[in-house]
Motif scaffolding. Structure first.
Motif, mmCIF file in Angstrom:
data_model
loop_
_atom_site.group_PDB
_atom_site.id
_atom_site.type_symbol
_atom_site.label_atom_id
_atom_site.label_comp_id
_atom_site.label_asym_id
_atom_site.label_seq_id
_atom_site.Cartn_x
_atom_site.Cartn_y
_atom_site.Cartn_z
ATOM 1 N N GLY A 1 -5.502 -2.741 -7.370
ATOM 2 C CA GLY A 1 -5.432 -1.290 -7.431
ATOM 3 C C GLY A 1 -5.890 -0.622 -6.153
ATOM 4 O O GLY A 1 -6.491 0.441 -6.188
ATOM 5 N N SER A 2 -5.607 -1.220 -5.002
ATOM 6 C CA SER A 2 -6.061 -0.617 -3.743
ATOM 7 C C SER A 2 -4.989 0.342 -3.265
ATOM 8 O O SER A 2 -3.935 -0.058 -2.788
ATOM 9 N N TYR A 3 -5.236 1.625 -3.404
ATOM 10 C CA TYR A 3 -4.221 2.622 -3.135
ATOM 11 C C TYR A 3 -4.184 3.087 -1.699
ATOM 12 O O TYR A 3 -3.292 3.839 -1.335
ATOM 13 N N ALA A 4 -5.160 2.694 -0.889
ATOM 14 C CA ALA A 4 -5.115 3.143 0.502
ATOM 15 C C ALA A 4 -4.008 2.397 1.230
ATOM 16 O O ALA A 4 -3.777 1.216 1.020
ATOM 17 N N PHE A 5 -3.302 3.093 2.126
ATOM 18 C CA PHE A 5 -2.181 2.488 2.837
ATOM 19 C C PHE A 5 -2.637 1.332 3.719
ATOM 20 O O PHE A 5 -1.902 0.378 3.932
ATOM 21 N N ASP A 6 -3.864 1.427 4.250
ATOM 22 C CA ASP A 6 -4.341 0.354 5.114
ATOM 23 C C ASP A 6 -4.386 -0.972 4.376
ATOM 24 O O ASP A 6 -3.980 -2.011 4.898
ATOM 25 N N SER A 7 -4.908 -0.942 3.149
ATOM 26 C CA SER A 7 -4.975 -2.195 2.410
ATOM 27 C C SER A 7 -3.586 -2.653 1.999
ATOM 28 O O SER A 7 -3.317 -3.846 1.924
ATOM 29 N N MET A 8 -2.662 -1.707 1.773
ATOM 30 C CA MET A 8 -1.279 -2.111 1.473
ATOM 31 C C MET A 8 -0.652 -2.787 2.679
ATOM 32 O O MET A 8 0.100 -3.753 2.556
ATOM 33 N N ARG A 9 -0.968 -2.273 3.880
ATOM 34 C CA ARG A 9 -0.396 -2.887 5.078
ATOM 35 C C ARG A 9 -0.907 -4.286 5.283
ATOM 36 O O ARG A 9 -0.186 -5.162 5.747
ATOM 37 N N GLU A 10 -2.204 -4.487 4.970
ATOM 38 C CA GLU A 10 -2.759 -5.810 5.217
ATOM 39 C C GLU A 10 -2.279 -6.828 4.211
ATOM 40 O O GLU A 10 -2.322 -8.027 4.488
ATOM 41 N N ASN A 11 -1.865 -6.399 3.016
ATOM 42 C CA ASN A 11 -1.394 -7.343 2.004
ATOM 43 C C ASN A 11 0.052 -7.085 1.666
ATOM 44 O O ASN A 11 0.353 -6.489 0.642
ATOM 45 N N PRO A 12 0.984 -7.523 2.514
ATOM 46 C CA PRO A 12 2.393 -7.298 2.177
ATOM 47 C C PRO A 12 2.768 -8.099 0.929
ATOM 48 O O PRO A 12 2.274 -9.205 0.728
ATOM 49 N N PRO A 13 3.608 -7.518 0.083
ATOM 50 C CA PRO A 13 3.866 -8.154 -1.219
ATOM 51 C C PRO A 13 4.801 -9.346 -1.132
ATOM 52 O O PRO A 13 5.453 -9.584 -0.120
ATOM 53 N N VAL A 14 4.850 -10.050 -2.245
ATOM 54 C CA VAL A 14 5.733 -11.204 -2.429
ATOM 55 C C VAL A 14 7.185 -10.736 -2.393
ATOM 56 O O VAL A 14 7.475 -9.572 -2.633
ATOM 57 N N PHE B 1 9.561 0.557 6.158
ATOM 58 C CA PHE B 1 9.355 -0.011 7.491
ATOM 59 C C PHE B 1 7.905 -0.359 7.747
ATOM 60 O O PHE B 1 7.596 -1.276 8.495
ATOM 61 N N ASP B 2 6.967 0.417 7.143
ATOM 62 C CA ASP B 2 5.567 0.235 7.479
ATOM 63 C C ASP B 2 4.832 -0.578 6.426
ATOM 64 O O ASP B 2 4.232 -1.603 6.720
ATOM 65 N N LEU B 3 4.895 -0.136 5.156
ATOM 66 C CA LEU B 3 4.036 -0.764 4.164
ATOM 67 C C LEU B 3 4.582 -2.092 3.667
ATOM 68 O O LEU B 3 3.833 -2.956 3.244
ATOM 69 N N LEU B 4 5.895 -2.266 3.697
ATOM 70 C CA LEU B 4 6.453 -3.485 3.106
ATOM 71 C C LEU B 4 6.433 -4.667 4.054
ATOM 72 O O LEU B 4 6.645 -5.785 3.637
ATOM 73 N N GLY B 5 6.198 -4.427 5.335
ATOM 74 C CA GLY B 5 6.239 -5.545 6.257
ATOM 75 C C GLY B 5 7.664 -5.979 6.557
ATOM 76 O O GLY B 5 8.592 -5.185 6.445
#
Lengths: 316, 665, 225
Positions: free
Chosen positions: B184-197, B257-261
């Motif tokens: 549940g990490s909603y900050a964009f920074d943490s989303m950037r660091e953990n690109p999804p499967v 382009f940014d959050l999904l890697g």
């Protein structure tokens, strides 16, 4: 620096001065095929001089768009024609506008002319403008597809580079090039308002497209528009010659002898094309207006097919 | 960065002031003038931040464990500049235009809040702030759409808009939920660091396309746009078409382009397909319209399609590792976004001016306005020429770049891309040619010819504020077309951040030529083309006036010798589009014309009826509406049960839950 | 897939002739009048004859010259002439009615070319690069011939579609180096075509086709293409 600049200026002037002669040649060929003597070859020059001396009669409700459009149409067509190499493959200002820019400049000229057709508010002007935009809506994409095919084969969209690459012989015979040539001939016929798309000699509203848009023009305005129309025909023939048949063009730094040889070869190509155009116009009948989209749609399909073949296999 | 937060607060304060002072002249000038100043500050802040380092700010409001995160990087700065340009122009226009507003209390409070919402979306750095700002933007614009709700059709427009806005917000919420992951990490920074499967990334891409795409106007989710954009007041329509759609594009770019890697190649294929269909169908719809503002709304749909074609190319090149091409395609898409903001706002301002002067939006009643409103006509003509991609204006520069992006790399390994890219090139060329036809029609029917109705014959030029805004944007169109290198160079930080590469430096060349890949492949010089055309015109005019006649005789129109007393005989908007309707419309729109010709002797008027159906509405939305109505009818029974039956429901739910608990254990 | 650098003039001409056959197939799709269609059919067979003759030259296979001669004499000259006489003598309907319109048909043609390229090129990736592109183009000619048969209501135009389909098969067969019995197969196909044409003429199979008779379904349509 001086020699390329001089070559560019000479080319701009030659193409301007020569275009009424080419129009006269086409009319002469058509007349001879109809067993008439026809007007003399320099009759278009006489027509232009006569029109330039006359007073321009302008409708009461005409706006500045109507009065400015002939000059803008002429200027845009002339700038586009100046960007096409004729006797020498390298043209000084060729880097300022490539084939896409040339197509778009001709599109600007058409935009201005269509607006001028609607300016007075008669139904003839409306017919001309609406049919012209219908033809353009298919001819322009076909032209862009042809540009894509040629650019993918020759490695650039600039005409100087294309001509040089074609001259160097690395290209060879390609299927896409043949498809692009057929499509370009169809587009050239449509854009210049030649039979089978439009009749340049008619004034019946059922059959006219270009003539309907310029129906209200007279005097020097009409002279500008007619000159622009002959210039556009010369432009298209020169483009076909430059891209598909660049033999004889001077390649390399500007020297006098290759330039003169190139000029003579170019004149021969133009004359041959005009004779061919005259013969072709006399051989077919004009199409119904709503057959023209099928005709141009075929050109678009051929262009698309050429590009598809090139994307799929670079050998084709 | 704190200045930016203060500016947004300033906008909200203006909204409050607008609510209080709505009915007075001071209120209008305060709100619009204040918005103009703040938007100008947005532009300057954006320019400074475009080439500078990333700025951050965390505010203690919002979600308790992360607060409100704000971030200004190159992408946000560029879109902040877009918001600023659109907002400044609309505010300047509205200082004069707002005088004619019958209900200012319905417009003034929501307008600055709308601007604030859009600015907040582009600087948001966590999902909560993003969605809050997105909903604020939607709600404020919905209120503005409903400002004239007594007018016919506006109520339905507001309703459809609300549904589609809610739908897009829900889709984005779902997407952010997937991106946030189980922690549940909603900050964009943490989303950037953990690109999804991979499969989650695929779902997020589709959801982002649905959510952001529906707000931008991508087909088949575009149906609200031609209803809602014309219903709002003209300066708000300009903001919605020119800026809000770009904010939606920003949302798409940020997520994909940014959050999904890194992305897969098929993502490019999907976006390219949707972009191509949107571009062609959008402009065909625009050609069938007779309402000037609906025509402009459909043209917005077309241009969004063009932007998405560029974005699809960028995705495709990124996936195959061709970073230079991805930078070129992304720069082309963003340049087109900027250009569209400028010229679509200009066109909507012109439509607003015409609406003020004649009281009409229907093109069939206008004509000859170039004589009555000359300055508006010049500005509108520049906008029409720019949107038709005519050199040397800005529309041509961005279309040229997009064409170069199509041509840059044919040796792609995937078959889907090999087939999709040439087809999209053809679709792009077709859309550009049809757009030229559409805007010849728009300008020609509205401004040229003779007036087709009494109000058109009595129109008067609008106030100086509106004209200044329009002419200013027209000048911007020309400048962006003559010096496109400046725009490309300023987009370099954005391209580098998102694709890892940038286009070659443009402004180093003496003649200001733009070179997308290398000089031997292709180049274009807008300044020289403009100079050549102007020089040719001047030389020709002076030569002819000197060497031959310059006399002009005014007389009645020649018209092949027919006397033509009535303006009703000139071409109408419908007749101008008839050839195109017949060529393209019979298949796509089931367009048909029936002529009712009375027999000889009967002296009633003949009539022609044109029928057009929207295929997407008929195949997607109408069945959906009918399905919802059917389910609602079926479930209506639940409204009329007895108390005993309601108690029975509660009892049954309780029993089922207890059973589930036993079985699960 | 990289550029094949070994393109000589002979390979280019072979490609050009195969591409020309595709171009003439598209020209066939474009025609609305029966007499023009028969002329284009003759052109189609002529281009096929040229292509087979060129393949005979570069492969050094003299028996292919016979196939070229059969294509030229029988398919390019005789069959169009016979069909033309049949059309005029029987008074057949000389306008071709299409299903869907010319624009849609040509779009479908492009899609079929893309499909055949997408199928054939990856499948034959180990083969001779010239032959595989020729075979891909031949498959597109076959598919466009089938498209013509499916979208035309006129019996003669369906026969023409069948003949162009058979020309495509011939192109593929001669393009593959060393295929046995090419001459025999082409003779057999030509006899098949002859029987179909004779059948239409002698037995007057009118009922099987949508429209064959002049005046039967002659609705005036005001020019809808």
């Amino acid at each position: 620096m001086i020699q390329p600049l001089l070559a560019q200026l000479v080319q701009m002037t030659v193409i301007l001065v020569l275009s009424p002669l080419l129009t006269g040649l086409v009319r002469k060929v058509k007349a001879r095929l109809q067993r008439r003597r026809g007007p003399s070859l320099i009759q278009p020059y006489r027509d232009l001089r006569r029109l330039l001396g006359k007073e321009a009669v302008v409708a009461e409700n005409a706006s500045w768009v109507f009065r400015l459009a002939p000059y803008f149409v002429f200027a845009a067509t002339w700038v586009a024609a100046a960007l096409i190499p004729t006797f020498a493959a390298n043209l000084m200002f060729s880097w300022s506008g490539d084939l896409i820019a040339i197509t778009a400049l001709l599109g600007s000229a058409r935009f201005a002319l269509a607006l001028a057709g609607m300016d007075i508010g008669t139904s003839f002007g409306g017919i001309g403008s609406s049919r012209e935009m219908m033809i353009a809506s298919l001819a322009e994409p076909a032209m862009i597809m042809i540009v894509f095919s040629v650019a993918l084969i020759a490695g650039s969209t600039q005409l100087s580079t294309i001509a040089e690459n074609m001259l160097n012989g690395q290209v060879g015979l390609r299927v896409s090039l043949a498809l692009a040539l057929v499509a370009l001939i169809i587009v050239a016929v449509a854009e210049n308002g030649r039979i089978p798309v439009d009749n340049p000699a008619t004034h019946l509203e059922l059959t006219m497209v270009h003539e309907a848009m310029v129906l209200e023009y007279s005097g020097r305005h009409l002279a500008m528009i007619e000159l622009a129309a002959s210039l556009k025909l010369t432009l298209y023939i020169a483009m076909i010659a430059c891209v598909f048949l660049p033999v004889g063009m001077a390649n390399g730094p500007d020297h006098a002898i290759p330039d003169i040889v190139g000029a003579l070869v170019w004149l021969a190509k133009m004359a041959a094309a005009c004779v061919g155009l005259g013969v072709a116009e006399m051989s077919v009948a004009k199409m119904r207006v709503f057959r023209v989209p099928n005709f141009l749609g075929a050109a678009l399909m051929l262009g698309l097919l050429g590009v598809l073949l090139l994307f799929v296999s670079r050998g084709m | 960065m704190t200045n930016l937060a203060w500016m947004i607060l300033g906008l909200l304060a203006l909204a409050f002031a607008g609510a209080v002072l709505a009915r007075s002249v001071a209120g209008r000038i305060l709100v619009y003038g204040g918005s103009f100043i703040i938007c100008a500050c947005f532009i300057s802040t954006g320019f400074v931040a475009l080439s500078g380092p990333v700025q951050r700010l965390v505010l203690p409001v919002g979600l308790p464990w992360i607060g409100t995160n704000l971030r200004l990087d190159a992408l946000s700065a560029f879109f902040l500049i877009l918001v600023g340009i659109g907002g400044a122009g609309a505010s300047l226009f509205a200082i004069g235009y707002g005088r004619h507003e019958a209900h200012p209390e319905r417009v003034l409070p929501f307008y600055p809040a709308f601007l604030a919402g859009m600015a907040l979306v582009v600087i948001a750095d966590d999902a909560f702030t993003f969605l809050f700002a997105w909903e604020l933007m939607s709600l404020m614009s919905w209120a503005l759409v409903k400002a004239h709700h007594q007018e016919e059709g506006n109520a339905q427009a507001g309703f459809v808009y609300l549904i589609m806005a809610t739908f897009s917000g829900l889709a984005l919420l779902f997407g952010f939920g997937l991106l946030a992951g189980p922690q549940g990490s909603y900050a964009f920074d943490s989303m950037r660091e953990n690109p999804p499967v991979t499969w989650i990334a695929a779902v997020v891409l589709v959801v982002a396309l649905i959510g952001a795409g529906s707000k931008a106007g991508l087909m088949p989710l575009h149906v609200w746009l031609p209803l809602a954009h014309p219903a709002a007041p003209s300066h708000v329509s300009a903001l919605m078409s020119g800026v809000m759609t770009k904010v939606a594009v920003y949302g798409f770019i940020r997520i994909v382009f940014d959050l999904l890697g890194p992305n897969e190649w098929w993502a490019g294929t999907v976006v390219l397909a949707l972009g191509g269909i949107t571009a062609v169908l959008g402009v065909l719809h625009a050609l069938m319209e007779r309402d000037l503002k609906r025509l402009l709304a459909y043209s917005t749909v077309e241009n969004i399609g063009i932007i998405f074609i560029g974005l699809g190319l960028a995705l495709a090149f990124r996936a195959t590792g061709f970073e230079a091409g991805a930078a070129l395609a992304l720069t082309a898409a963003l340049f087109h976004a900027l250009n569209h903001t400028i010229f679509k706002s200009l066109l909507f301002f012109g439509a607003g001016a015409v609406l003020t002067a004649t009281g009409e939006r229907d093109m069939e009643t206008m004509g000859g306005l170039i004589h009555r409103m000359p300055r508006t006509a010049i500005a509108f003509l520049t906008g029409c020429a720019a949107i038709s991609a005519l050199p040397p204006l800005n529309g041509f520069a961005s279309e040229w770049l997009t064409f170069q992006a199509v041509l840059v790399h044919p040796e792609l390994p995937q078959w889907g891309l090999k087939l999709m890219i040439p087809v999209d090139g053809a679709a792009l060329a077709l859309a550009a040619a049809l757009a030229a036809a559409c805007f010849v029609r728009a300008f020609g029917i509205v401004f040229l010819g003779r007036p087709r109705s009494e109000p058109a014959g009595q129109a008067r030029e609008v106030d100086p504020w509106s004209i200044t805004a329009m002419l200013g944007f027209a000048l911007l169109c020309l400048l962006a077309g003559i010096v496109p290198g400046a725009v490309i160079d300023s987009l370099a930080p954005v391209a580098r951040a998102l694709t890892g590469s940038r286009m070659p430096v443009q402004l180093g060349d003496l003649w200001l030529t733009i070179v997308p890949v290398e000089a031997s492949r292709s180049s274009y010089n807008g300044l020289l083309v403009f100079a050549f055309i102007s020089a040719s015109i001047l030389v020709t005019v002076s030569a002819i006036h000197r060497l031959s006649s310059r006399a002009v005789l005014r007389g009645p129109a020649w018209d092949c010798g027919y006397p033509d007393p009535t303006p009703a005989s000139q071409y109408t908007a419908g007749s101008f589009a008839q050839p195109l309707r017949r060529v393209f419309g019979t298949v796509l729109f089931r367009a048909s014309e029936t002529v009712d010709m009375p027999p000889p002797g009967d002296n009633r008027a003949a009539s022609i009826v044109r029928r057009i159906s929207d295929p997407i509405w008929d195949t997607v939305y109408a069945p959906l509406g009918r399905g919802v109505a059917w389910v609602a009818d079926y479930a209506n029974v639940l409204q009329f049960l007895t108390i005993r039956r309601y108690l029975g429901f509660v009892f049954a739910a309780l029993v089922v839950l207890l059973l589930a608990l036993t079985l699960w254990q | 897939m990289t550029v094949v650098a070994s393109h000589g003039l002979s390979f280019d001409i072979a490609h050009m002739l195969a591409g020309g056959l595709v171009l003439v197939s598209f020209m066939m799709l474009y025609q609305l009048r029966l007499t023009a269609l028969l002329h284009v059919l003759g052109l189609h067979a002529f281009v096929l004859a040229l292509s087979v003759a060129w393949q005979a030259h570069i492969q050094g296979a003299p028996h292919l010259y016979i196939t070229a001669a059969i294509a030229l004499s029988f398919k390019a000259i005789l069959v169009p002439y016979v069909l033309r006489r049949m059309v005029f003598q029987m008074g057949l309907h000389r306008e071709i009615e299409t299903v869907g319109g010319i624009g849609v048909t040509m779009l479908a043609g492009i899609a079929l070319v893309a499909l055949s390229l997408q199928v054939m090129l990856p499948v034959t990736s180990h083969a001779d690069p010239v032959a595989r592109e020729d075979i891909a183009l031949a498959l597109s000619v076959v598919l466009i011939g089938l498209l013509m048969m499916v979208t035309r209501r006129n019996a003669i135009s369906q026969v023409v579609g069948f003949m162009s389909l058979e020309n495509g098969i011939n192109l593929a067969a001669t393009g593959a180096r060393g295929m046995p019995l090419v001459v025999e197969i082409s003779v057999a196909f030509s006899i098949l075509i002859a029987f179909i044409v004779i059948g239409v003429f002698l037995f007057r199979i009118r009922e099987r086709f949508d429209t064959i008779d002049d005046g039967a379904l002659d609705r005036s349509r005001g020019g809808q293409g």
